[in-house]
Design an enzyme around this catalytic site. Structure first.
Site, PDB file in Angstrom:
ATOM      1  N   GLY A 199      10.033 125.479  91.362  1.00 39.82           N
ATOM      2  CA  GLY A 199       8.859 125.667  92.224  1.00 39.82           C
ATOM      3  C   GLY A 199       8.284 127.065  92.092  1.00 39.82           C
ATOM      4  O   GLY A 199       7.721 127.613  93.040  1.00 39.82           O
ATOM      5  N   GLY A 207       4.556 127.936  93.124  1.00 43.12           N
ATOM      6  CA  GLY A 207       4.102 127.818  94.510  1.00 43.12           C
ATOM      7  C   GLY A 207       4.016 129.172  95.202  1.00 43.12           C
ATOM      8  O   GLY A 207       4.342 130.213  94.607  1.00 43.12           O
ATOM      9  N   ASP A 248       5.879 130.564  97.597  1.00 41.82           N
ATOM     10  CA  ASP A 248       7.149 131.290  97.696  1.00 41.82           C
ATOM     11  C   ASP A 248       7.680 131.650  96.311  1.00 41.82           C
ATOM     12  O   ASP A 248       8.256 132.721  96.115  1.00 41.82           O
ATOM     13  CB  ASP A 248       8.202 130.452  98.433  1.00 41.82           C
ATOM     14  CG  ASP A 248       7.826 130.223  99.883  1.00 41.82           C
ATOM     15  OD1 ASP A 248       6.747 130.680 100.296  1.00 41.82           O
ATOM     16  OD2 ASP A 248       8.617 129.580 100.599  1.00 41.82           O
ATOM     17  N   LEU A 256      12.577 118.095  87.383  1.00 47.54           N
ATOM     18  CA  LEU A 256      13.821 118.058  88.163  1.00 47.54           C
ATOM     19  C   LEU A 256      14.460 116.672  88.168  1.00 47.54           C
ATOM     20  O   LEU A 256      15.587 116.510  88.610  1.00 47.54           O
ATOM     21  CB  LEU A 256      13.548 118.486  89.600  1.00 47.54           C
ATOM     22  CG  LEU A 256      13.566 119.995  89.845  1.00 47.54           C
ATOM     23  CD1 LEU A 256      13.035 120.301  91.225  1.00 47.54           C
ATOM     24  CD2 LEU A 256      14.976 120.546  89.691  1.00 47.54           C
ATOM     25  N   SER A 310       6.151 117.634  98.989  1.00 47.74           N
ATOM     26  CA  SER A 310       6.031 118.047 100.394  1.00 47.74           C
ATOM     27  C   SER A 310       5.170 117.101 101.227  1.00 47.74           C
ATOM     28  O   SER A 310       4.550 117.511 102.193  1.00 47.74           O
ATOM     29  CB  SER A 310       5.470 119.465 100.480  1.00 47.74           C
ATOM     30  OG  SER A 310       4.182 119.478  99.936  1.00 47.74           O
ATOM     31  N   SER A 337      13.911 123.659 105.778  1.00 42.45           N
ATOM     32  CA  SER A 337      12.628 123.734 106.496  1.00 42.45           C
ATOM     33  C   SER A 337      12.845 123.406 107.969  1.00 42.45           C
ATOM     34  O   SER A 337      13.747 122.648 108.329  1.00 42.45           O
ATOM     35  CB  SER A 337      11.683 122.717 105.873  1.00 42.45           C
ATOM     36  OG  SER A 337      10.708 122.309 106.780  1.00 42.45           O
ATOM     37  N   GLU A 380      11.207 121.422 109.455  1.00 44.48           N
ATOM     38  CA  GLU A 380      11.045 119.954 109.550  1.00 44.48           C
ATOM     39  C   GLU A 380      12.403 119.254 109.666  1.00 44.48           C
ATOM     40  O   GLU A 380      12.477 118.096 110.043  1.00 44.48           O
ATOM     41  CB  GLU A 380      10.326 119.419 108.317  1.00 44.48           C
ATOM     42  CG  GLU A 380       8.867 119.780 108.222  1.00 44.48           C
ATOM     43  CD  GLU A 380       7.984 118.889 109.073  1.00 44.48           C
ATOM     44  OE1 GLU A 380       8.385 117.741 109.362  1.00 44.48           O
ATOM     45  OE2 GLU A 380       6.912 119.355 109.463  1.00 44.48           O
ATOM     46  N   TYR A 399      10.133 113.643 104.354  1.00 36.66           N
ATOM     47  CA  TYR A 399      10.327 115.026 103.882  1.00 36.66           C
ATOM     48  C   TYR A 399      11.488 115.681 104.629  1.00 36.66           C
ATOM     49  O   TYR A 399      12.402 116.254 104.021  1.00 36.66           O
ATOM     50  CB  TYR A 399       9.021 115.792 104.108  1.00 36.66           C
ATOM     51  CG  TYR A 399       9.079 117.259 103.763  1.00 36.66           C
ATOM     52  CD1 TYR A 399       9.024 117.680 102.435  1.00 36.66           C
ATOM     53  CD2 TYR A 399       9.164 118.229 104.762  1.00 36.66           C
ATOM     54  CE1 TYR A 399       9.058 119.031 102.121  1.00 36.66           C
ATOM     55  CE2 TYR A 399       9.200 119.581 104.456  1.00 36.66           C
ATOM     56  CZ  TYR A 399       9.144 119.969 103.127  1.00 36.66           C
ATOM     57  OH  TYR A 399       9.180 121.305 102.824  1.00 36.66           O
ATOM     58  N   LYS A 425      15.189 116.904 103.234  1.00 39.37           N
ATOM     59  CA  LYS A 425      15.666 118.293 103.362  1.00 39.37           C
ATOM     60  C   LYS A 425      17.047 118.323 104.036  1.00 39.37           C
ATOM     61  O   LYS A 425      17.914 119.105 103.642  1.00 39.37           O
ATOM     62  CB  LYS A 425      14.661 119.130 104.174  1.00 39.37           C
ATOM     63  CG  LYS A 425      13.362 119.435 103.430  1.00 39.37           C
ATOM     64  CD  LYS A 425      13.567 120.532 102.400  1.00 39.37           C
ATOM     65  CE  LYS A 425      12.319 120.865 101.626  1.00 39.37           C
ATOM     66  NZ  LYS A 425      12.516 121.880 100.570  1.00 39.37           N
ATOM     67  N   HIS A 467       5.505 129.759 106.912  1.00 36.23           N
ATOM     68  CA  HIS A 467       5.234 131.127 106.465  1.00 36.23           C
ATOM     69  C   HIS A 467       3.994 131.110 105.585  1.00 36.23           C
ATOM     70  O   HIS A 467       3.835 130.254 104.732  1.00 36.23           O
ATOM     71  CB  HIS A 467       6.445 131.761 105.787  1.00 36.23           C
ATOM     72  CG  HIS A 467       7.154 130.848 104.847  1.00 36.23           C
ATOM     73  ND1 HIS A 467       7.923 129.789 105.262  1.00 36.23           N
ATOM     74  CD2 HIS A 467       7.202 130.838 103.503  1.00 36.23           C
ATOM     75  CE1 HIS A 467       8.417 129.171 104.211  1.00 36.23           C
ATOM     76  NE2 HIS A 467       7.978 129.778 103.127  1.00 36.23           N
TER      77      HIS A 467
HETATM   78  P1  GDP Z   1       2.571 122.026 109.233  1.00 34.39           P
HETATM   79  O1  GDP Z   1       2.026 120.861 109.985  1.00 34.39           O
HETATM   80  O2  GDP Z   1       3.523 122.821 110.053  1.00 34.39           O
HETATM   81  O3  GDP Z   1       3.127 121.656 107.895  1.00 34.39           O
HETATM   82  O4  GDP Z   1       1.368 123.057 108.917  1.00 34.39           O
HETATM   83  P2  GDP Z   1      -0.215 122.912 109.048  1.00 34.39           P
HETATM   84  O5  GDP Z   1      -0.770 124.258 108.706  1.00 34.39           O
HETATM   85  O6  GDP Z   1      -0.750 121.742 108.268  1.00 34.39           O
HETATM   86  O7  GDP Z   1      -0.467 122.597 110.595  1.00 34.39           O
HETATM   87  C1  GDP Z   1      -0.087 123.496 111.589  1.00 34.39           C
HETATM   88  C2  GDP Z   1      -0.613 123.006 112.926  1.00 34.39           C
HETATM   89  O8  GDP Z   1      -2.030 123.170 112.965  1.00 34.39           O
HETATM   90  C3  GDP Z   1      -0.337 121.525 113.205  1.00 34.39           C
HETATM   91  O9  GDP Z   1       0.174 121.399 114.500  1.00 34.39           O
HETATM   92  C4  GDP Z   1      -1.702 120.873 113.132  1.00 34.39           C
HETATM   93  O10 GDP Z   1      -1.831 119.781 114.040  1.00 34.39           O
HETATM   94  C5  GDP Z   1      -2.597 122.010 113.566  1.00 34.39           C
HETATM   95  N1  GDP Z   1      -3.970 121.853 113.093  1.00 34.39           N
HETATM   96  C6  GDP Z   1      -5.085 121.903 113.876  1.00 34.39           C
HETATM   97  N2  GDP Z   1      -6.179 121.697 113.136  1.00 34.39           N
HETATM   98  C7  GDP Z   1      -5.776 121.520 111.857  1.00 34.39           C
HETATM   99  C8  GDP Z   1      -6.466 121.277 110.637  1.00 34.39           C
HETATM  100  O11 GDP Z   1      -7.697 121.177 110.591  1.00 34.39           O
HETATM  101  N3  GDP Z   1      -5.694 121.172 109.505  1.00 34.39           N
HETATM  102  C9  GDP Z   1      -4.331 121.304 109.535  1.00 34.39           C
HETATM  103  N4  GDP Z   1      -3.637 121.212 108.387  1.00 34.39           N
HETATM  104  N5  GDP Z   1      -3.644 121.509 110.683  1.00 34.39           N
HETATM  105  C10 GDP Z   1      -4.361 121.622 111.823  1.00 34.39           C
END
Ligand code: GDP
Length: 322
Positions: free
Chosen positions: A8, A11, A13, A59, A84, A125, A127, A149, A153, A179
């Site tokens: 990876g 990416g 990281d 992989l 992911s 993660s 997650e 996912y 993990k 991050h």
């Molecule tokens: P992850 O969900 O932790 O993998 O990371 P994201 O950056 O995709 O989302 C972080 C948070 O932002 C989540 O709780 C989403 O519901 C919120 N969020 C609000 N609006 C948006 C949007 O327009 N796009 C994304 N990706 N997330 C959003």
């Protein structure tokens, strides 16, 4: 000279880690997809990757990994690559689970066979906690993954633990919370916001559509987290750690910080739409990283505001490019 392998490596990281290891005098190798290798060799991606040795090995190819690890003696291996996809439906997740679990297993089995002294870092993660029962989460919090996912993990993490306990290998999992950085992919909300701020500030766009503005995340700075990966791999004994800031912020707060960098009021430009709305969980994902702070002396160096400023400034330079 120490030699490290990063899966990876292209990416967010992977590129920061490669640069960090190069700055410490490592010879850095990376696994890339064949299509990526062609564009990298075409010079389209610069930075530290041009100083790394890249290998187009998948992989899911046990023989390919075997050949590589037979050819080079690696001191450290950082397994950052994963599919992911974070869908909710188990039935959609066959590829995610198959690729992520067997990729980790192929790597560990090959190392055990050919280079059991190679130190191994696995990118876990938040997650893995899925829908946690407590906040903040620590190394003691039970895993309750809720999508393919997260399950992949957790399973990989158990493989790592098993290779450590059964074969005495130095293998660790870092359980990383979100991050961010200027290299974050634009599907993530932070980069979506900073890109939009740059476009709105330069008059190319008027509005930004987001989902849930009350959503909470524990947002750290990617270069701080790759430093921790290297720290974890170079200790006297292997141990898993949670890596997080411990601070929760809303999407709304991120917007306010990003728009204020260009002197704009976020409320005049951001709209919340159903299309991007995701329901938030009752117990938020926020990490307790006191163990790694106490035992390894790690702490984040970059503040939230500094990180947002760097991301906005980077996106401003991109929109200003001809
Ligand atoms: P992850 O969900 O932790 O993998 O990371 P994201 O950056 O995709 O989302 C972080 C948070 O932002 C989540 O709780 C989403 O519901 C919120 N969020 C609000 N609006 C948006 C949007 O327009 N796009 C994304 N990706 N997330 C959003």
């Amino acid at each position: 000279m120490k030699r490290a392998l990063i899966t990876g490596i292209t990416g967010q990281d992977g590129t920061y880690l490669a640069e960090h290891l190069l700055s410490l005098g490592y010879e850095v190798h990376g696994l890339v997809r064949q299509t990526n290798l062609e564009s990298l060799e075409g010079g389209r991606t610069g930075g530290g990757l041009s100083q790394c040795l890249l290998h187009a090995i998948s992989l899911d190819s046990f023989p390919g990994l075997h050949r590589l690890i037979k050819k080079y003696k690696f001191d450290e291996c950082y397994h950052l690559a994963s599919v992911s996809f974070v869908g909710e439906h188990l039935a959609d997740g066959f590829h995610t689970m198959f690729a992520n679990i067997s990729g980790t297993h192929f790597l560990l089995a090959t190392l055990q066979d050919l280079q059991p002294d190679c130190r191994f870092y696995f990118a876990g993660s938040s997650e893995m906690f899925g829908r946690p029962t407590e906040a903040p989460q620590s190394e003691q919090t039970p895993f309750l993954p809720r999508n393919p996912y997260g399950i992949s993990k957790v399973t990989s993490h158990h493989l790592v633990r098993n290779y450590r306990e059964s074969y005495g290998m130095y293998c660790v999992t870092g359980i990383l919370y979100n991050h961010e950085s200027p290299r974050r992919r634009p599907e993530f909300v932070t980069r979506k916001i900073t890109r939009a701020v740059a476009r709105i500030a330069s008059g190319q766009k008027q509005h930004l559509e987001l989902g849930n503005l009350d959503a909470l995340r524990d947002w750290g700075y990617a270069p701080d987290y790759v430093r921790a990966m290297h720290l974890m791999v170079t200790q006297p004994a292997p141990k898993d750690y949670v890596l997080a800031t411990g601070h929760l912020r809303t999407v709304r707060e991120f917007c306010a910080a990003a728009f204020s960098q260009v002197g704009l009021d976020w409320q005049e430009h951001v709209v919340s739409v159903d299309r991007f709305f995701r329901q938030e969980d009752a117990v938020p994902l926020v990490g307790d990283s006191s163990l790694i702070r106490a035992e390894l002396g790690w702490s984040p160096k970059c503040t939230f505001d500094e990180m947002v400023r760097e991301m906005v400034e980077y996106d401003l330079t991109l929109v200003r490019q001809p």
